[in-house]
Design a protein around this motif. Structure first.
Motif: not given
Length: 340
Positions: A124-134
């Motif tokens: 989670e960066v600057k309020g953005n929840k980051i999904e598992r992506r690759a």
């Protein structure tokens, strides 16, 4: 927006629309495969076209995990589901699929794509929840697929969101994946490389940053203070060589709210660069995420998608083809290609 690899996908994600059916299929409905679809009647993000000499057929993929085929680049048949995944893998049962590419290598066909599992949050960066992506690679014995997992469970670090992986054989004769480190986590998107195993079944070592979004002289945005700064986004790398042997890389970012494509050239002629950014974009505004291929007649073409927002606020992305010239020291775009 969540996407399924087995169902018709949402327009806002830039997947497809078969205009012969007038409306996209409802969730849970069977796919409708149509023939004689004009290229400009397909909505698709990140179109990638493989000209397969074995079948004398063009295969087009992109975001959404589907495929279209054509004999003449003018009329297409599709969409057909070609990507198969292991629901027990890190991708989960219904991953989103972005920016799929097809590459032929050592007698097999490989499907480079970005997979997202929205059920797993890695940061989670600057309020953005980051999904598992690759980025991950699937394989098939034929261009038409199906493409299936075959190698390592993961190719890139689980704690880093990556996207838009592409394929390149460098001057050392070794295969590499070139991909983006997503700006949502690093706040200054990257283009990186990592070595692939000889059969492309996994990666070797760690990734290396080739350049960052802030290196671009043409992309820009306004920060929270209203100051003009380089845009954070790196998107859609594609490698090529000119006739003189110069190594170039197409990639896309933004000029404020305009999707825009630029190019960089490697001073060393290898992936290690240093990469020198061209000062100006190379395609008209609102075109981007390109790749290059040769027609069966030998014409080099650039496949891109146009990008605009309709009256309902939906992103509309349509494949386009531009003629390119690689005869000199740098790539030249020679205008839109019109199919006969």
């Amino acid at each position: 927006m969540k996407q399924s690899i087995v169902l018709t996908l949402g327009l806002a994600c830039g997947t497809f629309l078969n205009v012969n059916a007038h409306v996209p299929a409802e969730k849970g409905a069977a796919l409708s495969v149509s023939q004689q679809i004009p290229l400009d009647s397909i909505q698709l993000s990140d179109p990638c076209i493989l000209a397969d000499k074995a079948t004398h057929t063009y295969y087009m993929t992109g975001t959404g995990g589907m495929m279209w085929t054509s004999k003449d680049l003018k009329y297409w048949e599709g969409p057909k589901k070609v990507a198969e995944i292991d629901p027990q893998s890190w991708m989960g049962s219904k991953p989103a699929i972005w920016a799929a590419e097809l590459h032929q290598y050592q007698g097999k066909y490989y499907y480079f794509a970005t997979f997202t599992n929205p059920a797993v949050i890695i940061d989670e960066v600057k309020g953005n929840k980051i999904e598992r992506r690759a980025c991950q690679v699937l394989v098939s014995d034929q261009a038409a697929g199906p493409y299936r997992p075959f190698g390592d469970a993961t190719y890139l670090p689980a704690n880093q969101p990556t996207l838009d992986g592409t394929f390149w054989i460098d001057k050392d004769g070794k295969p590499y994946m070139v991909y983006c480190g997503e700006w949502l986590q690093n706040w200054n998107g990257t283009i990186e490389k990592i070595r692939l195993k000889s059969d492309l079944s996994g990666t070797i070592g760690k990734g290396k940053i080739l350049f960052r979004a802030s290196d671009s002289p043409w992309s820009k945005e306004k920060n929270e203070k209203g100051e003009i700064v380089p845009n954070k986004v790196t998107d859609g790398p594609w490698l090529f060589r000119t006739k003189t042997g110069k190594l170039g890389m197409l990639w896309t970012s933004w000029v404020y709210n305009v999707y825009t494509q630029g190019v960089a050239y490697s001073k060393s002629g290898t992936l290690d660069g240093p990469w020198i950014q061209e000062k100006e974009p190379i395609t008209p505004p609102n075109f981007g995420h390109s790749m290059l291929f040769q027609t069966f007649e030998g014409q080099w073409l650039m496949s891109v998608h146009s990008h605009y927002v309709d009256s309902q606020g939906r992103y509309i992305r349509v494949p386009h083809l531009f003629k390119v010239n690689l005869d000199g020291d740098k790539l030249k775009v020679e205008g839109e290609y019109k199919t006969k």
